[in-house]
Design an enzyme around this catalytic site. Sequence first.
Site, PDB file in Angstrom:
ATOM      1  N   PHE A 131       0.819  -1.220   0.000  1.00 10.19           N
ATOM      2  CA  PHE A 131       0.000   0.000   0.000  1.00 10.19           C
ATOM      3  C   PHE A 131       0.859   1.280   0.000  1.00 10.19           C
ATOM      4  CE2 PHE A 131      -2.141   2.824   3.351  1.00 10.19           C
ATOM      5  CZ  PHE A 131      -2.748   3.649   2.417  1.00 10.19           C
ATOM      6  N   ILE A 132       1.630   1.506   1.053  1.00  4.01           N
ATOM      7  CA  ILE A 132       2.357   2.781   1.143  1.00  4.01           C
ATOM      8  C   ILE A 132       3.553   2.777   0.185  1.00  4.01           C
ATOM      9  CG2 ILE A 132       3.459   4.443   2.685  1.00  4.01           C
ATOM     10  CD1 ILE A 132       2.025   3.039   5.035  1.00  4.01           C
ATOM     11  N   ASP A 165     -14.126  -7.652  20.476  1.00  2.00           N
ATOM     12  CA  ASP A 165     -12.972  -6.759  20.368  1.00  2.00           C
ATOM     13  C   ASP A 165     -11.708  -7.512  19.954  1.00  2.00           C
ATOM     14  OD1 ASP A 165     -11.750  -4.341  20.410  1.00  2.00           O
ATOM     15  OD2 ASP A 165     -12.001  -3.961  22.552  1.00  2.00           O
ATOM     16  N   THR A 200       6.243   2.742  12.769  1.00  2.00           N
ATOM     17  CA  THR A 200       4.857   3.032  13.142  1.00  2.00           C
ATOM     18  C   THR A 200       4.769   3.683  14.524  1.00  2.00           C
ATOM     19  OG1 THR A 200       2.783   1.926  13.722  1.00  2.00           O
ATOM     20  CG2 THR A 200       4.753   0.626  13.963  1.00  2.00           C
ATOM     21  N   ASP A 201       3.670   4.389  14.763  1.00  2.00           N
ATOM     22  CA  ASP A 201       3.427   4.950  16.106  1.00  2.00           C
ATOM     23  C   ASP A 201       3.049   3.858  17.110  1.00  2.00           C
ATOM     24  OD1 ASP A 201       0.861   4.369  15.204  1.00  2.00           O
ATOM     25  OD2 ASP A 201       0.049   6.387  15.491  1.00  2.00           O
ATOM     26  N   GLU A 202       2.699   2.657  16.614  1.00  2.00           N
ATOM     27  CA  GLU A 202       2.240   1.598  17.539  1.00  2.00           C
ATOM     28  C   GLU A 202       3.343   1.125  18.477  1.00  2.00           C
ATOM     29  OE1 GLU A 202      -0.270  -1.448  16.077  1.00  2.00           O
ATOM     30  OE2 GLU A 202      -1.294  -0.127  14.676  1.00  2.00           O
ATOM     31  N   TYR A 212       2.672  -7.498  16.192  1.00  2.00           N
ATOM     32  CA  TYR A 212       3.092  -6.592  15.116  1.00  2.00           C
ATOM     33  C   TYR A 212       3.962  -5.468  15.667  1.00  2.00           C
ATOM     34  CZ  TYR A 212       2.805  -2.501  12.058  1.00  2.00           C
ATOM     35  OH  TYR A 212       3.126  -1.387  11.326  1.00  2.00           O
ATOM     36  N   ASN A 219     -13.031   5.306  16.069  1.00  2.00           N
ATOM     37  CA  ASN A 219     -13.360   4.409  14.954  1.00  2.00           C
ATOM     38  C   ASN A 219     -14.802   4.578  14.483  1.00  2.00           C
ATOM     39  OD1 ASN A 219     -10.801   3.364  15.049  1.00  2.00           O
ATOM     40  ND2 ASN A 219     -11.369   1.547  16.235  1.00  2.00           N
ATOM     41  N   LYS A 261       7.956  -4.506  15.092  1.00  2.00           N
ATOM     42  CA  LYS A 261       8.384  -3.225  14.522  1.00  2.00           C
ATOM     43  C   LYS A 261       9.324  -2.523  15.514  1.00  2.00           C
ATOM     44  CE  LYS A 261       7.359  -1.393  11.175  1.00  2.00           C
ATOM     45  NZ  LYS A 261       7.949  -1.463   9.786  1.00  2.00           N
ATOM     46  N   SER A 321       2.200  -6.134   8.114  1.00  2.00           N
ATOM     47  CA  SER A 321       1.731  -4.855   8.651  1.00  2.00           C
ATOM     48  C   SER A 321       0.373  -4.899   9.368  1.00  2.00           C
ATOM     49  CB  SER A 321       1.645  -3.838   7.501  1.00  2.00           C
ATOM     50  OG  SER A 321       0.574  -4.199   6.625  1.00  2.00           O
TER      51      SER A 321
HETATM   52  P1  NAD Z   1       1.461  -3.616   3.275  1.00  2.00           P
HETATM   53  O1  NAD Z   1       1.183  -4.814   4.106  1.00  2.00           O
HETATM   54  O2  NAD Z   1       0.389  -3.032   2.430  1.00  2.00           O
HETATM   55  O3  NAD Z   1       2.702  -3.915   2.284  1.00  2.00           O
HETATM   56  C1  NAD Z   1       3.850  -4.598   2.699  1.00  2.00           C
HETATM   57  C2  NAD Z   1       4.668  -4.935   1.458  1.00  2.00           C
HETATM   58  O4  NAD Z   1       5.861  -5.612   1.908  1.00  2.00           O
HETATM   59  C3  NAD Z   1       3.966  -5.887   0.501  1.00  2.00           C
HETATM   60  O5  NAD Z   1       4.162  -5.466  -0.833  1.00  2.00           O
HETATM   61  C4  NAD Z   1       4.649  -7.231   0.741  1.00  2.00           C
HETATM   62  O6  NAD Z   1       4.661  -8.069  -0.404  1.00  2.00           O
HETATM   63  C5  NAD Z   1       6.055  -6.777   1.124  1.00  2.00           C
HETATM   64  N1  NAD Z   1       6.759  -7.778   1.947  1.00  2.00           N
HETATM   65  C6  NAD Z   1       6.275  -8.412   3.049  1.00  2.00           C
HETATM   66  N2  NAD Z   1       7.200  -9.289   3.506  1.00  2.00           N
HETATM   67  C7  NAD Z   1       8.295  -9.166   2.699  1.00  2.00           C
HETATM   68  C8  NAD Z   1       9.574  -9.779   2.679  1.00  2.00           C
HETATM   69  N3  NAD Z   1       9.913 -10.706   3.569  1.00  2.00           N
HETATM   70  N4  NAD Z   1      10.448  -9.406   1.727  1.00  2.00           N
HETATM   71  C9  NAD Z   1      10.114  -8.471   0.787  1.00  2.00           C
HETATM   72  N5  NAD Z   1       8.910  -7.871   0.754  1.00  2.00           N
HETATM   73  C10 NAD Z   1       8.008  -8.199   1.700  1.00  2.00           C
HETATM   74  O7  NAD Z   1       2.046  -2.536   4.282  1.00  2.00           O
HETATM   75  P2  NAD Z   1       1.842  -0.962   4.317  1.00  2.00           P
HETATM   76  O8  NAD Z   1       0.576  -0.648   5.010  1.00  2.00           O
HETATM   77  O9  NAD Z   1       2.097  -0.422   2.968  1.00  2.00           O
HETATM   78  O10 NAD Z   1       3.025  -0.557   5.303  1.00  2.00           O
HETATM   79  C11 NAD Z   1       4.347  -0.322   4.801  1.00  2.00           C
HETATM   80  C12 NAD Z   1       5.270  -0.003   5.957  1.00  2.00           C
HETATM   81  O11 NAD Z   1       4.789   1.149   6.638  1.00  2.00           O
HETATM   82  C13 NAD Z   1       5.366  -1.110   7.014  1.00  2.00           C
HETATM   83  O12 NAD Z   1       6.695  -1.192   7.441  1.00  2.00           O
HETATM   84  C14 NAD Z   1       4.454  -0.636   8.134  1.00  2.00           C
HETATM   85  O13 NAD Z   1       4.888  -1.130   9.369  1.00  2.00           O
HETATM   86  C15 NAD Z   1       4.638   0.865   8.027  1.00  2.00           C
HETATM   87  N6  NAD Z   1       3.496   1.674   8.484  1.00  2.00           N
HETATM   88  C16 NAD Z   1       2.235   1.437   8.007  1.00  2.00           C
HETATM   89  C17 NAD Z   1       1.184   2.257   8.396  1.00  2.00           C
HETATM   90  C18 NAD Z   1      -0.223   2.045   7.885  1.00  2.00           C
HETATM   91  O14 NAD Z   1      -1.154   2.694   8.363  1.00  2.00           O
HETATM   92  N7  NAD Z   1      -0.454   1.171   6.917  1.00  2.00           N
HETATM   93  C19 NAD Z   1       1.418   3.307   9.289  1.00  2.00           C
HETATM   94  C20 NAD Z   1       2.718   3.511   9.760  1.00  2.00           C
HETATM   95  C21 NAD Z   1       3.742   2.715   9.341  1.00  2.00           C
HETATM   96  O1  DAU Z   2      -0.870   3.292  13.718  1.00  2.39           O
HETATM   97  C1  DAU Z   2      -0.203   2.845  12.578  1.00  2.39           C
HETATM   98  C2  DAU Z   2      -0.672   1.447  12.242  1.00  2.39           C
HETATM   99  O2  DAU Z   2      -1.983   1.582  11.717  1.00  2.39           O
HETATM  100  C3  DAU Z   2       0.232   0.728  11.254  1.00  2.39           C
HETATM  101  O3  DAU Z   2       1.489   0.544  11.832  1.00  2.39           O
HETATM  102  C4  DAU Z   2      -0.358  -0.618  10.855  1.00  2.39           C
HETATM  103  O4  DAU Z   2       0.443  -1.232   9.857  1.00  2.39           O
HETATM  104  C5  DAU Z   2      -1.756  -0.379  10.314  1.00  2.39           C
HETATM  105  O5  DAU Z   2      -2.367  -1.628  10.006  1.00  2.39           O
HETATM  106  C6  DAU Z   2      -2.606   0.381  11.322  1.00  2.39           C
HETATM  107  O6  DAU Z   2      -2.905  -0.426  12.478  1.00  2.39           O
HETATM  108  P1  DAU Z   2      -4.368  -0.451  13.147  1.00  2.39           P
HETATM  109  O7  DAU Z   2      -4.528  -1.699  13.886  1.00  2.39           O
HETATM  110  O8  DAU Z   2      -4.631   0.830  13.858  1.00  2.39           O
HETATM  111  O9  DAU Z   2      -5.260  -0.431  11.796  1.00  2.39           O
HETATM  112  P2  DAU Z   2      -6.586  -1.213  11.366  1.00  2.39           P
HETATM  113  O10 DAU Z   2      -7.034  -0.609  10.075  1.00  2.39           O
HETATM  114  O11 DAU Z   2      -6.397  -2.693  11.409  1.00  2.39           O
HETATM  115  O12 DAU Z   2      -7.612  -0.821  12.496  1.00  2.39           O
HETATM  116  C7  DAU Z   2      -7.909   0.535  12.771  1.00  2.39           C
HETATM  117  C8  DAU Z   2      -8.871   0.563  13.944  1.00  2.39           C
HETATM  118  O13 DAU Z   2     -10.133   0.011  13.516  1.00  2.39           O
HETATM  119  C9  DAU Z   2      -8.421  -0.291  15.110  1.00  2.39           C
HETATM  120  O14 DAU Z   2      -8.795   0.359  16.322  1.00  2.39           O
HETATM  121  C10 DAU Z   2      -9.212  -1.590  14.959  1.00  2.39           C
HETATM  122  C11 DAU Z   2     -10.504  -1.133  14.300  1.00  2.39           C
HETATM  123  N1  DAU Z   2     -11.135  -2.110  13.383  1.00  2.39           N
HETATM  124  C12 DAU Z   2     -10.371  -2.669  12.406  1.00  2.39           C
HETATM  125  C13 DAU Z   2     -10.916  -3.590  11.536  1.00  2.39           C
HETATM  126  C14 DAU Z   2     -10.055  -4.234  10.445  1.00  2.39           C
HETATM  127  C15 DAU Z   2     -12.479  -2.404  13.499  1.00  2.39           C
HETATM  128  O15 DAU Z   2     -13.186  -1.871  14.380  1.00  2.39           O
HETATM  129  N2  DAU Z   2     -13.022  -3.316  12.638  1.00  2.39           N
HETATM  130  C16 DAU Z   2     -12.298  -3.945  11.665  1.00  2.39           C
HETATM  131  O16 DAU Z   2     -12.856  -4.798  10.911  1.00  2.39           O
END
Ligand code: NAD
Ligand code: DAU
Length: 353
Positions: free
Chosen positions: A10-11, A288, A132-134, A158, A257, A162, A83
């Site tokens: 995604f990112i 939950d 991540t902030d987590e 997770y 949420n 991280k 992720s």
């Molecule tokens: P995502 O799950 O959408 O994508 C992860 C990508 O990494 C995929 O393309 C997958 O194929 C690749 N990958 C996984 N394992 C691998 C491996 N062993 N070798 C090579 N490639 C591999 O994740 P995202 O949401 O795009 O997040 C990207 C980064 O940003 C992560 O490090 C995540 O922790 C961080 N992040 C995500 C969020 C969020 O809200 N999504 C927020 C803050 C930080």
């Molecule tokens: O804070 C950054 C993080 O945000 C990233 O590091 C992670 O990669 C990313 O997945 C995300 O984590 P969250 O757990 O916060 O995201 P998620 O979209 O899974 O859930 C967001 C909130 O919504 C969380 O409080 C759980 C809730 N949720 C999620 C799902 C999938 C629901 O209530 N119902 C759902 O079906």
Amino acid sequence: MILVTGGAGFIGANFVLDWLRQSDEAVLNVDKLTYAGNLGTLRSLADDSKHVFTRVDICDGEALRALFAKHQPRAVVHFAAESHVDRSIHGPAEFVQTNVVGTFTLLEAARNYWAGLDQAGKDAFRFLHVSTDEVFGSLSAEDPQFSETTPYAPNSPYSATKAGSDHLVRAYHHTYGLPTLTTNCSNNYGPYQFPEKLIPLMIANALAGKPLPVYGDGQNVRDWLYVGDHCSAIREVLARGKPGETYNIGGWNEKKNLDVVHTLCDLLDAARPKADGSYRDQITYVKDRPGHDRRYAIDASKLERELGWKPAETFETGLAKTVRWYLDHAQWVEEVQSGEYRNWVELNYAGRA
Ligand code: NAD
Ligand code: DAU
């Protein structure tokens, strides 16, 4: 060129697309293509010689060393990770492997390559770790936002993995002098997000007439950032961040949420009205998430103060764009809702009714 890991996720994919729109510098995209990696997202780059894709696991040190030797990148931007918090609860092993062992393996390959550069090359090299902030744990309603000095307190497999990767990156700077940068970002949303995460899952389920599964009481708070703003922050940190430093990235958009889901329903009601009633009628409260963090909130003032970065989108403008994108790209969503996706939905939601 720059080496990007996880550039089919995604990112990472948003970052690669934005980068190549704005720069002539080529990208070596290293991705294992797990369930979350999708080359369909990068279809528009098929004829772009500045995008070089290679399917490699970041746990494969030999393959990484060969890539560094061949392509001589001036920087690494490391997105690749497992992720999704819910998946880490069902199967933590893959998270330890990719997030900890994979980051360690990548750091070793980068260090090995960097050690062989001349002084100018060494000084210019950057290893930017996307985190991540987590890692900071959970806040109560009264707590101040996370800053760069908030102690680490990860609560899920997770976030623990991280956090482990962040510590390794820190150690490689302090011990070996590798010019590292770490960013800790809040929740992203926007185009090309896999529909296992809250916002795209709710949009996809709403349009399919399925329940909108809100975990617990729906009062958990996340700080939302449009993905294009995350990418612009990473570009700033890569260009002007100080090696060894960490930077928090956030949108100043704390939302419960349930409020996010209500806003999504209202946007969909306006854009694609149902024959009868509102999408809100599909909201269902489910069991939950175990260990569910209550609140995340990011203080991103260091990034603004030191590098002048601010998000361009508000939550309202970013969410409206995102809903429009999902309405216009139903085929992309359909393509990723493969057999594997259906298995995940069965595993994660069956026990929550
Ligand atoms: P995502 O799950 O959408 O994508 C992860 C990508 O990494 C995929 O393309 C997958 O194929 C690749 N990958 C996984 N394992 C691998 C491996 N062993 N070798 C090579 N490639 C591999 O994740 P995202 O949401 O795009 O997040 C990207 C980064 O940003 C992560 O490090 C995540 O922790 C961080 N992040 C995500 C969020 C969020 O809200 N999504 C927020 C803050 C930080
Ligand atoms: O804070 C950054 C993080 O945000 C990233 O590091 C992670 O990669 C990313 O997945 C995300 O984590 P969250 O757990 O916060 O995201 P998620 O979209 O899974 O859930 C967001 C909130 O919504 C969380 O409080 C759980 C809730 N949720 C999620 C799902 C999938 C629901 O209530 N119902 C759902 O079906």
